[in-house]
Motif scaffolding. Structure first.
Motif, PDB file in Angstrom:
ATOM      1  N   GLN A   1       1.749  -3.770  -8.433  1.00  0.00           N
ATOM      2  CA  GLN A   1       1.016  -5.031  -8.392  1.00  0.00           C
ATOM      3  C   GLN A   1       0.016  -4.980  -7.248  1.00  0.00           C
ATOM      4  O   GLN A   1       0.183  -4.200  -6.317  1.00  0.00           O
ATOM      5  CB  GLN A   1       1.981  -6.188  -8.092  1.00  0.00           C
TER       6      GLN A   1
ATOM      7  N   GLY B   1       0.835  -1.197   0.000  1.00  0.00           N
ATOM      8  CA  GLY B   1       0.000   0.000   0.000  1.00  0.00           C
ATOM      9  C   GLY B   1       0.866   1.242   0.000  1.00  0.00           C
ATOM     10  O   GLY B   1       1.633   1.470   0.937  1.00  0.00           O
TER      11      GLY B   1
ATOM     12  N   ARG C   1     -13.221   5.989   7.561  1.00  0.00           N
ATOM     13  CA  ARG C   1     -12.138   6.886   7.132  1.00  0.00           C
ATOM     14  C   ARG C   1     -12.583   8.339   7.247  1.00  0.00           C
ATOM     15  O   ARG C   1     -13.635   8.705   6.734  1.00  0.00           O
ATOM     16  CB  ARG C   1     -11.794   6.533   5.686  1.00  0.00           C
TER      17      ARG C   1
ATOM     18  N   GLU D   1       2.292  -1.552  -4.614  1.00  0.00           N
ATOM     19  CA  GLU D   1       1.169  -0.622  -4.759  1.00  0.00           C
ATOM     20  C   GLU D   1       0.446  -0.950  -6.064  1.00  0.00           C
ATOM     21  O   GLU D   1       1.071  -1.071  -7.114  1.00  0.00           O
ATOM     22  CB  GLU D   1       1.672   0.840  -4.752  1.00  0.00           C
TER      23      GLU D   1
ATOM     24  N   PHE E   1      -0.783   7.334   2.198  1.00  0.00           N
ATOM     25  CA  PHE E   1      -0.121   8.193   3.182  1.00  0.00           C
ATOM     26  C   PHE E   1       0.667   7.363   4.198  1.00  0.00           C
ATOM     27  O   PHE E   1       1.763   7.744   4.604  1.00  0.00           O
ATOM     28  CB  PHE E   1      -1.146   9.083   3.886  1.00  0.00           C
TER      29      PHE E   1
ATOM     30  N   GLY F   1      -2.129   3.054   9.463  1.00  0.00           N
ATOM     31  CA  GLY F   1      -3.081   3.841   8.670  1.00  0.00           C
ATOM     32  C   GLY F   1      -4.511   3.425   8.942  1.00  0.00           C
ATOM     33  O   GLY F   1      -4.840   2.858   9.991  1.00  0.00           O
TER      34      GLY F   1
ATOM     35  N   GLY G   1      -5.166   0.776   3.533  1.00  0.00           N
ATOM     36  CA  GLY G   1      -6.316   1.680   3.611  1.00  0.00           C
ATOM     37  C   GLY G   1      -7.611   0.909   3.829  1.00  0.00           C
ATOM     38  O   GLY G   1      -7.617  -0.100   4.548  1.00  0.00           O
TER      39      GLY G   1
ATOM     40  N   CYS H   1      -7.275  11.565  -1.056  1.00  0.00           N
ATOM     41  CA  CYS H   1      -8.623  11.960  -0.612  1.00  0.00           C
ATOM     42  C   CYS H   1      -8.683  13.356   0.025  1.00  0.00           C
ATOM     43  O   CYS H   1      -9.640  14.092  -0.229  1.00  0.00           O
ATOM     44  CB  CYS H   1      -9.165  10.938   0.386  1.00  0.00           C
TER      45      CYS H   1
HETATM   46  C1  FAD Z   1     -13.345  12.822   1.263  1.00  0.00           C
HETATM   47  C2  FAD Z   1     -12.190  12.581   2.165  1.00  0.00           C
HETATM   48  C3  FAD Z   1     -11.505  13.664   2.699  1.00  0.00           C
HETATM   49  C4  FAD Z   1     -10.427  13.465   3.543  1.00  0.00           C
HETATM   50  N1  FAD Z   1      -9.774  14.530   4.078  1.00  0.00           N
HETATM   51  C5  FAD Z   1      -8.741  14.356   4.919  1.00  0.00           C
HETATM   52  C6  FAD Z   1      -8.065  15.469   5.479  1.00  0.00           C
HETATM   53  O1  FAD Z   1      -8.404  16.629   5.203  1.00  0.00           O
HETATM   54  N2  FAD Z   1      -7.033  15.226   6.333  1.00  0.00           N
HETATM   55  C7  FAD Z   1      -6.635  13.964   6.645  1.00  0.00           C
HETATM   56  O2  FAD Z   1      -5.682  13.821   7.419  1.00  0.00           O
HETATM   57  N3  FAD Z   1      -7.278  12.880   6.137  1.00  0.00           N
HETATM   58  C8  FAD Z   1      -8.303  13.048   5.281  1.00  0.00           C
HETATM   59  N4  FAD Z   1      -8.948  11.946   4.740  1.00  0.00           N
HETATM   60  C9  FAD Z   1      -8.564  10.593   5.184  1.00  0.00           C
HETATM   61  C10 FAD Z   1      -7.355  10.048   4.430  1.00  0.00           C
HETATM   62  O3  FAD Z   1      -7.572  10.071   3.043  1.00  0.00           O
HETATM   63  C11 FAD Z   1      -7.064   8.620   4.867  1.00  0.00           C
HETATM   64  O4  FAD Z   1      -7.127   8.535   6.269  1.00  0.00           O
HETATM   65  C12 FAD Z   1      -5.679   8.207   4.372  1.00  0.00           C
HETATM   66  O5  FAD Z   1      -5.661   8.165   2.976  1.00  0.00           O
HETATM   67  C13 FAD Z   1      -5.264   6.867   4.981  1.00  0.00           C
HETATM   68  O6  FAD Z   1      -4.013   6.493   4.491  1.00  0.00           O
HETATM   69  P1  FAD Z   1      -3.683   4.939   4.233  1.00  0.00           P
HETATM   70  O7  FAD Z   1      -2.282   4.943   3.736  1.00  0.00           O
HETATM   71  O8  FAD Z   1      -4.077   4.142   5.392  1.00  0.00           O
HETATM   72  O9  FAD Z   1      -4.669   4.535   3.052  1.00  0.00           O
HETATM   73  P2  FAD Z   1      -4.674   5.076   1.547  1.00  0.00           P
HETATM   74  O10 FAD Z   1      -4.166   6.469   1.504  1.00  0.00           O
HETATM   75  O11 FAD Z   1      -6.019   4.802   0.993  1.00  0.00           O
HETATM   76  O12 FAD Z   1      -3.617   4.157   0.797  1.00  0.00           O
HETATM   77  C14 FAD Z   1      -3.830   2.785   0.630  1.00  0.00           C
HETATM   78  C15 FAD Z   1      -3.075   2.342  -0.618  1.00  0.00           C
HETATM   79  O13 FAD Z   1      -2.956   0.927  -0.610  1.00  0.00           O
HETATM   80  C16 FAD Z   1      -3.131   0.433  -1.908  1.00  0.00           C
HETATM   81  N5  FAD Z   1      -3.529  -0.979  -1.767  1.00  0.00           N
HETATM   82  C17 FAD Z   1      -4.573  -1.460  -1.056  1.00  0.00           C
HETATM   83  N6  FAD Z   1      -4.590  -2.809  -1.102  1.00  0.00           N
HETATM   84  C18 FAD Z   1      -3.532  -3.166  -1.858  1.00  0.00           C
HETATM   85  C19 FAD Z   1      -3.012  -4.430  -2.272  1.00  0.00           C
HETATM   86  N7  FAD Z   1      -3.597  -5.579  -1.902  1.00  0.00           N
HETATM   87  N8  FAD Z   1      -1.920  -4.447  -3.059  1.00  0.00           N
HETATM   88  C20 FAD Z   1      -1.322  -3.281  -3.442  1.00  0.00           C
HETATM   89  N9  FAD Z   1      -1.764  -2.060  -3.082  1.00  0.00           N
HETATM   90  C21 FAD Z   1      -2.852  -2.014  -2.294  1.00  0.00           C
HETATM   91  C22 FAD Z   1      -4.173   1.347  -2.514  1.00  0.00           C
HETATM   92  O14 FAD Z   1      -4.102   1.334  -3.946  1.00  0.00           O
HETATM   93  C23 FAD Z   1      -3.791   2.700  -1.914  1.00  0.00           C
HETATM   94  O15 FAD Z   1      -2.904   3.417  -2.757  1.00  0.00           O
HETATM   95  C24 FAD Z   1     -10.014  12.132   3.864  1.00  0.00           C
HETATM   96  C25 FAD Z   1     -10.708  11.051   3.317  1.00  0.00           C
HETATM   97  C26 FAD Z   1     -11.787  11.260   2.480  1.00  0.00           C
HETATM   98  C27 FAD Z   1     -12.509  10.093   1.903  1.00  0.00           C
END
Ligand code: FAD
Length: 421
Positions: free
Chosen positions: A102, A38, A187, A61, A41, A315, A132, A69
């Motif tokens: 991938q 993933g 989220r 990724e 962030f 995350g 995520g 987002c």
């Molecule tokens: C409308 C909206 C507004 C938001 N505004 C804010 C804000 O203002 N401030 C803030 O701090 N947060 C905000 N957020 C929340 C923030 O977007 C998430 O909390 C953040 O993206 C979480 O990060 P993460 O890395 O856990 O997940 P993500 O950023 O979603 O990253 C997950 C990644 O994993 C990849 N992935 C998943 N499964 C696999 C797999 N099996 N193989 C390979 N790749 C995979 C996906 O393609 C993705 O790129 C907002 C969310 C939304 C929906």
């Protein structure tokens, strides 16, 4: 490929990233290997910090570019283009991180390997999962991928964000926009209310005879008093918020007619935004790190799974106690996790982190509000440090609100430059 930073200098590199010192005996001669799944962030941050700590990192990724987002609600409201939300992985490649574009399909916990969509197998010493969220389509009868193509969720940024924007543009003045908001946890707790605010801004300025109904599966929400005071000031009569106790919980969707069914009645909209209940990304369940809630219990110091040793979860996918699911939190957790992974690979105890989160929300382009908190491990969870956080003041001047809106933009520029730049 960038040269690994010698150990004495790594402390300095990390000083800007984490709020605690790093013990610095050298890693064993053979460079340890960590796979990160993933590249959002959480995952992209962890990969970069691990690489700077001299660890060999492969980032798996699924997408070539990341669609952020935060600020995607401004895209939906027509205040910003989707291209401003997209980020590539070249800077990570320059850090020496191998990017495997991938989908990770399965994890062999005891065997310490990950199988990718193309059938290849990656071996690791430790694994960091940062997938995520996935949408729990099973939890909302009538809502599936086909329904999402008509009634977008836009809760994963990208095509869905653009679809919702286009639907709002195409809607005639006088139309009703519906939003369905789930119960906690999901989220970005304030995200639906920021979205409601910015859609209301669009309607007020471009389609003033329209209205927005927010059907909510809960009675209380993040920054509620600040949002509702701002709605009364900026959008009087435009937003109707229906809480759980008023019959706001959506129990079924009829996609063909754009109808949301609640315990108390039926609502039809010209544009319908359905934000469904959520769970950790599918790979978490495949790896055996998700529990019955669909989220992943972790140790709050190391972020190591409570269910599978050697696998760390950060995350949105993790159960992080009082810490909300935000990009700010994901980035902070990733830094602490990377330091913990490096310590464990050296055979030392990870230091207890103190983590900060701030969630900004735009109520209008020049009207921002925020909530902040500080968290530390306590009682097996990440607990909020009493008195360390807070929200924007009630009744602040418009100048203060405008300043907070500019802080929000600065935060987005800073975090995306740090993670992807
Ligand atoms: C409308 C909206 C507004 C938001 N505004 C804010 C804000 O203002 N401030 C803030 O701090 N947060 C905000 N957020 C929340 C923030 O977007 C998430 O909390 C953040 O993206 C979480 O990060 P993460 O890395 O856990 O997940 P993500 O950023 O979603 O990253 C997950 C990644 O994993 C990849 N992935 C998943 N499964 C696999 C797999 N099996 N193989 C390979 N790749 C995979 C996906 O393609 C993705 O790129 C907002 C969310 C939304 C929906």
């Amino acid at each position: 490929m960038r040269r690994a930073i010698p150990w004495p200098h790594r402390r300095a590199v990390l000083r800007g990233l984490v709020a605690f010192p790093l013990a610095a005996p050298a890693l064993a001669q053979a460079k340890p290997r960590v796979t990160v799944v993933g590249g959002g962030f959480a995952g992209a941050t962890a990969a970069r910090v691990l690489a700077r700590l001299g660890i060999t990192v492969t980032l798996v990724e699924a997408s070539e570019t990341f669609a952020a987002c935060p600020f995607s609600n401004a895209v939906i409201a027509g205040l910003r283009g989707m291209e401003a939300q997209r980020f590539g992985y070249d800077a990570l490649r320059r850090d020496g991180i191998v990017i495997a574009q991938q989908t990770a399909k399965s994890v062999n916990g005891p065997g310490r390997s990950v199988t990718l969509g193309d059938g290849s197998v990656l071996a690791h010493d430790r694994l960091v999962l940062a997938p995520g969220i996935d949408l729990r389509l099973d939890a909302l009868p009538g809502y599936d991928d086909a329904a999402a193509a008509k009634l977008p969720h836009a809760w994963k940024a990208g095509e869905q964000t653009v679809l919702l924007r286009r639907q709002l543009e195409a809607m005639p003045d006088g139309g009703t926009v519906l939003m369905s908001v789930p119960a906690n946890p999901y989220r970005c707790p304030p995200g639906p209310y920021e979205r409601a605010s910015l859609i209301a801004h669009y309607l007020k300025t471009k389609k003033p005879r329209s209205k927005l109904i927010v059907l909510d599966a809960k009675d209380a929400f993040s920054k509620q008093r600040l949002f509702q005071a701002a709605w009364a000031e900026l959008y009087p009569g435009l937003i109707e918020h229906v809480p759980l106790s008023g019959g706001g919980k959506v129990t079924a969707i009829e996609a063909e007619t754009g109808t949301l069914v609640t315990e108390f009645g039926r609502h039809q909209g010209a544009v319908v935004n359905v934000i469904p209940p959520q769970r950790a990304g599918a790979i978490a369940e495949a790896a055996g790190v998700a529990d019955r809630t669909g989220w992943c219990p972790i140790d709050p110091t190391s972020f190591e799974s409570r269910q599978q040793p050697g696998i760390h979860v950060i995350g949105d996918a993790a159960i992080a106690g009082a810490m909300p699911k935000s990009a700010f939190a994901a980035n902070a957790q990733a830094k602490a996790c990377a330091v913990a992974v490096a310590a464990l690979l050296r055979g030392t105890a990870p230091p207890a982190p103190k983590l900060i989160n701030t969630c900004y929300s735009l109520v209008a382009p020049d009207y921002g509000i925020s909530v902040a908190g500080v968290y530390r491990p306590a009682g097996g969870l990440l607990a909020e440090v009493d008195g360390a956080g807070g929200t924007s003041p009630a009744g602040a001047s418009r100048d203060t609100r405008a300043l907070e809106a500019s802080y929000a933009e600065d935060w987005f520029k800073t975090i995306t430059a740090e993670v992807f730049g």
